[in-house]
Scaffold this motif. Sequence first.
Motif, PDB file in Angstrom:
ATOM      1  N   ASN A  65      52.493  -3.650 101.211  1.00 48.61           N
ATOM      2  CA  ASN A  65      52.107  -4.911 101.855  1.00 48.61           C
ATOM      3  C   ASN A  65      51.624  -5.962 100.862  1.00 48.61           C
ATOM      4  OD1 ASN A  65      49.647  -3.940 101.052  1.00 48.61           O
ATOM      5  ND2 ASN A  65      48.795  -3.711 103.122  1.00 48.61           N
ATOM      6  N   GLY A  66      51.905  -5.758  99.573  1.00 45.12           N
ATOM      7  CA  GLY A  66      51.503  -6.717  98.556  1.00 45.12           C
ATOM      8  C   GLY A  66      50.183  -6.407  97.905  1.00 45.12           C
ATOM      9  N   SER A  67      49.470  -5.408  98.394  1.00 40.42           N
ATOM     10  CA  SER A  67      48.161  -5.103  97.828  1.00 40.42           C
ATOM     11  C   SER A  67      48.270  -4.434  96.461  1.00 40.42           C
ATOM     12  CB  SER A  67      47.357  -4.214  98.785  1.00 40.42           C
ATOM     13  OG  SER A  67      48.046  -3.006  99.075  1.00 40.42           O
ATOM     14  N   ASN A  68      49.346  -3.709  96.211  1.00 39.55           N
ATOM     15  CA  ASN A  68      49.554  -3.093  94.901  1.00 39.55           C
ATOM     16  C   ASN A  68      50.220  -4.054  93.929  1.00 39.55           C
ATOM     17  OD1 ASN A  68      48.499  -0.452  95.388  1.00 39.55           O
ATOM     18  ND2 ASN A  68      50.294  -0.001  96.635  1.00 39.55           N
ATOM     19  N   ASP A  69      51.104  -4.887  94.457  1.00 41.38           N
ATOM     20  CA  ASP A  69      51.795  -5.902  93.665  1.00 41.38           C
ATOM     21  C   ASP A  69      52.156  -7.025  94.629  1.00 41.38           C
ATOM     22  OD1 ASP A  69      53.676  -7.522  92.339  1.00 41.38           O
ATOM     23  OD2 ASP A  69      54.383  -5.834  91.119  1.00 41.38           O
ATOM     24  N   PRO A  70      51.643  -8.221  94.412  1.00 44.47           N
ATOM     25  CA  PRO A  70      51.910  -9.337  95.332  1.00 44.47           C
ATOM     26  C   PRO A  70      53.391  -9.596  95.575  1.00 44.47           C
ATOM     27  CG  PRO A  70      50.201  -9.938  93.764  1.00 44.47           C
ATOM     28  CD  PRO A  70      50.781  -8.629  93.290  1.00 44.47           C
ATOM     29  N   LYS A  71      54.229  -9.199  94.626  1.00 44.98           N
ATOM     30  CA  LYS A  71      55.665  -9.441  94.760  1.00 44.98           C
ATOM     31  C   LYS A  71      56.367  -8.338  95.559  1.00 44.98           C
ATOM     32  CE  LYS A  71      55.891 -11.860  90.306  1.00 44.98           C
ATOM     33  NZ  LYS A  71      56.491 -11.843  88.944  1.00 44.98           N
ATOM     34  N   VAL A  72      55.641  -7.301  95.879  1.00 45.55           N
ATOM     35  CA  VAL A  72      56.239  -6.149  96.573  1.00 45.55           C
ATOM     36  C   VAL A  72      55.602  -6.036  97.958  1.00 45.55           C
ATOM     37  CG1 VAL A  72      56.678  -3.668  96.491  1.00 45.55           C
ATOM     38  CG2 VAL A  72      56.604  -5.005  94.369  1.00 45.55           C
ATOM     39  N   ASN A  73      56.315  -6.558  98.946  1.00 44.23           N
ATOM     40  CA  ASN A  73      55.734  -6.636 100.290  1.00 44.23           C
ATOM     41  C   ASN A  73      56.845  -6.726 101.329  1.00 44.23           C
ATOM     42  OD1 ASN A  73      54.405  -7.218 102.662  1.00 44.23           O
ATOM     43  ND2 ASN A  73      53.241  -8.954 101.856  1.00 44.23           N
ATOM     44  N   TRP A  74      57.073  -5.634 102.037  1.00 42.00           N
ATOM     45  CA  TRP A  74      58.028  -5.666 103.152  1.00 42.00           C
ATOM     46  C   TRP A  74      57.343  -5.385 104.481  1.00 42.00           C
ATOM     47  CZ3 TRP A  74      58.863  -2.573  98.789  1.00 42.00           C
ATOM     48  CH2 TRP A  74      58.419  -1.260  98.872  1.00 42.00           C
TER      49      TRP A  74
END
Length: 399
Positions: A65-74
Amino acid sequence: MRRARIITSLAAAGLLALSACSSGSDSGKATGPAGVKPPKIEALKTVGTGEGQVNIVAWAGYVENGSNDPKVNWVSDFEKQTGCKVNSKVAGTSDEMVTLMKSGDYDVVSASGDASLRMIYGGVVAPVNTDLVPNYADVNDFLKLKTWNSVDGVAYGVPHGWGANVLAYRTDKVNPAPTSWSVVFDDASANAKHVTAYDSPIYIADAAVYLMAHKPELGIKNPYALDDKQLKAAVDLLKGQNKNIGEYWSDYTKAVQALKSGNTVVGTAWQVIVNLAQADKAPVDAVLPSEGSTGWSDTWMVAAKTKHPNCAYKWLNWIVSPEVNAQVAEWFGEAPANAKACEHTSDKGFCDTYHANDAAYASKIWYWTTPTAQCLDGRKNVTCKDYAAWTQAWTEIKG
């Protein structure tokens, strides 16, 4: 490759349960041990308005959800489009995954082969009405209705991602390029103390795959279905290998470093390990050997007593959609299940690297399955060695 496969204990810890029910190999339909049938549970008939939330148990890296990497969020777009808030719980092992699903607090799970079968026969998960998952139509056929995600032609989940345990090697040290697992078994002494292997009792299956090809007189038909004689042959092979092992690995980062440094010149790896080593300019390559290999395949499944069935089905359709499946595969380090996902990867060569749509390649993989006393190859009058016996044998192998 932006991220390695996070679950370093998928086989080692995830296969600890000793009573899994499963059948067969990487091909054909699951029929269950000795004709055992799963509890009769009805699949959902229609998908309606979402209930407002969905509770998910998943491997790390599958629900971002973007919490680990802002660019990775589905996750965020799913929540916006469906109104289903995602509450996720990371499971570190298949045992934990099964326990969490048995609690009744979760709706959906991303199960690996051994966990999926335990939950099917335990009545923890329900059959999936794939007609209600439109994106299921684009999932590669070689992943559908297999022994780890179906019973008697009834789907119990939606395939998500998969991969092989490949043979990695240093191109500057191993010549000619290997084409057989013999380089880590019968011919391992040529690279003594620089051979590596996966640190888990399930690695015994790798030896069994090799023996299937080179000692057909043993009669091994399924590397997870070994009787006394067959297990002894695999154990003897691995004891011989042990003298040439530099290190066993379960942490992928250590496997990468060993290949880069040259402490490891040949051995079992995941494709993502090879990618990371190559990204740092290490002279490393990999091959799926002539004998085939072991590997994994994960499946999204719905709880039998889900409190949020509509949101659960919406999640299944979302996570296996081409765009999202591509994102997850690249982030996690595996082949996507949806054939159309390859059109959406940021790395246009990603699917070629992972053989994503290659049915012939996939057919050479024996996907991780828990060994049971009931022989998984269909033998009725023989008792096979269960995972407890494999665990004991692994301790003996390592000394």
